[in-house]
Design a protein around this motif. Structure first.
Motif, PDB file in Angstrom:
ATOM      1  N   VAL A 114      81.099 114.148 116.374  1.00  0.00           N
ATOM      2  CA  VAL A 114      82.529 113.884 116.525  1.00  0.00           C
ATOM      3  C   VAL A 114      82.947 114.107 117.976  1.00  0.00           C
ATOM      4  O   VAL A 114      83.682 113.307 118.561  1.00  0.00           O
ATOM      5  CB  VAL A 114      83.364 114.768 115.563  1.00  0.00           C
ATOM      6  N   GLY A 115      82.458 115.178 118.576  1.00  0.00           N
ATOM      7  CA  GLY A 115      82.787 115.487 119.960  1.00  0.00           C
ATOM      8  C   GLY A 115      82.335 114.408 120.932  1.00  0.00           C
ATOM      9  O   GLY A 115      83.080 114.029 121.837  1.00  0.00           O
ATOM     10  N   TRP A 116      81.111 113.896 120.745  1.00  0.00           N
ATOM     11  CA  TRP A 116      80.628 112.828 121.620  1.00  0.00           C
ATOM     12  C   TRP A 116      81.515 111.594 121.494  1.00  0.00           C
ATOM     13  O   TRP A 116      81.878 110.977 122.492  1.00  0.00           O
ATOM     14  CB  TRP A 116      79.162 112.489 121.330  1.00  0.00           C
ATOM     15  N   THR A 117      81.878 111.244 120.279  1.00  0.00           N
ATOM     16  CA  THR A 117      82.718 110.059 120.074  1.00  0.00           C
ATOM     17  C   THR A 117      84.104 110.256 120.676  1.00  0.00           C
ATOM     18  O   THR A 117      84.587 109.423 121.447  1.00  0.00           O
ATOM     19  CB  THR A 117      82.829 109.730 118.572  1.00  0.00           C
ATOM     20  N   GLU A 118      84.748 111.363 120.340  1.00  0.00           N
ATOM     21  CA  GLU A 118      86.134 111.578 120.762  1.00  0.00           C
ATOM     22  C   GLU A 118      86.268 111.937 122.239  1.00  0.00           C
ATOM     23  O   GLU A 118      87.271 111.582 122.860  1.00  0.00           O
ATOM     24  CB  GLU A 118      86.782 112.679 119.916  1.00  0.00           C
ATOM     25  N   ASN A 119      85.309 112.637 122.805  1.00  0.00           N
ATOM     26  CA  ASN A 119      85.432 113.129 124.175  1.00  0.00           C
ATOM     27  C   ASN A 119      84.655 112.327 125.215  1.00  0.00           C
ATOM     28  O   ASN A 119      84.889 112.494 126.413  1.00  0.00           O
ATOM     29  CB  ASN A 119      85.010 114.594 124.253  1.00  0.00           C
ATOM     30  N   TYR A 120      83.729 111.480 124.755  1.00  0.00           N
ATOM     31  CA  TYR A 120      82.934 110.676 125.686  1.00  0.00           C
ATOM     32  C   TYR A 120      83.077 109.185 125.413  1.00  0.00           C
ATOM     33  O   TYR A 120      83.553 108.446 126.260  1.00  0.00           O
ATOM     34  CB  TYR A 120      81.449 111.064 125.612  1.00  0.00           C
ATOM     35  N   TRP A 121      82.611 108.716 124.235  1.00  0.00           N
ATOM     36  CA  TRP A 121      82.514 107.267 124.006  1.00  0.00           C
ATOM     37  C   TRP A 121      83.885 106.588 124.005  1.00  0.00           C
ATOM     38  O   TRP A 121      84.054 105.560 124.666  1.00  0.00           O
ATOM     39  CB  TRP A 121      81.761 106.946 122.725  1.00  0.00           C
ATOM     40  N   GLU A 122      84.852 107.120 123.277  1.00  0.00           N
ATOM     41  CA  GLU A 122      86.170 106.489 123.234  1.00  0.00           C
ATOM     42  C   GLU A 122      86.862 106.519 124.603  1.00  0.00           C
ATOM     43  O   GLU A 122      87.349 105.480 125.058  1.00  0.00           O
ATOM     44  CB  GLU A 122      87.040 107.121 122.142  1.00  0.00           C
TER      45      GLU A 122
END
Length: 130
Positions: A114-122
């Motif tokens: 979740v952190g990678w998606t919300e804080n990096y990818w998006e």
């Protein structure tokens, strides 16, 4: 058994733009909405992201191709590091980011995904579209 987070994300930009966004303090701070950032973009260099919530060292850094980091969350037990790898592959006018994260503490996989998606990818997708 070691759990690996493996993701492949396509960005509508070139490898250099992604590489710079992940290795330049000013750009990473812009990507993340102004979060305090300090990145020393050379092998052995340290980094501190999100005001110290994430920290570590650059293990390998090959401009526009690969970044490998010893990576840790600030709330992990002292001395505990995981390994994060970003690989960039140009595909016509897009870049495929091949990402792997291994060696993190048990029970962290869902939180980290979740952190990678919300804080990096998006934020990166938004950054490269502007």
């Amino acid at each position: 058994m070691t759990i690996t987070i493996h993701e492949e994300i396509t960005f509508k930009t070139n490898p250099n733009t992604l590489y710079q966004a992940l290795t330049d303090s000013k750009r990473f701070s812009e990507v993340t909405g102004g979060a305090p950032t300090d990145i020393q973009a050379d092998a052995g260099g340290s980094f501190s992201l999100f005001g110290g919530m994430i920290e570590g060292r650059m293990i390998e850094i090959v401009p526009n191709e690969r970044i490998v980091q010893a990576w840790r969350a600030g709330n992990w037990e002292s001395g505990v590091y995981s390994i994060v790898k970003f690989e960039f592959q140009q595909q016509e006018n897009e870049t495929l980011l091949i990402f792997e994260h291994v060696g993190f503490p048990a029970g962290q996989v869902e939180h980290l995904k979740v952190g990678w998606t919300e804080n990096y990818w998006e934020p990166l997708k938004k950054y490269v579209s502007e």
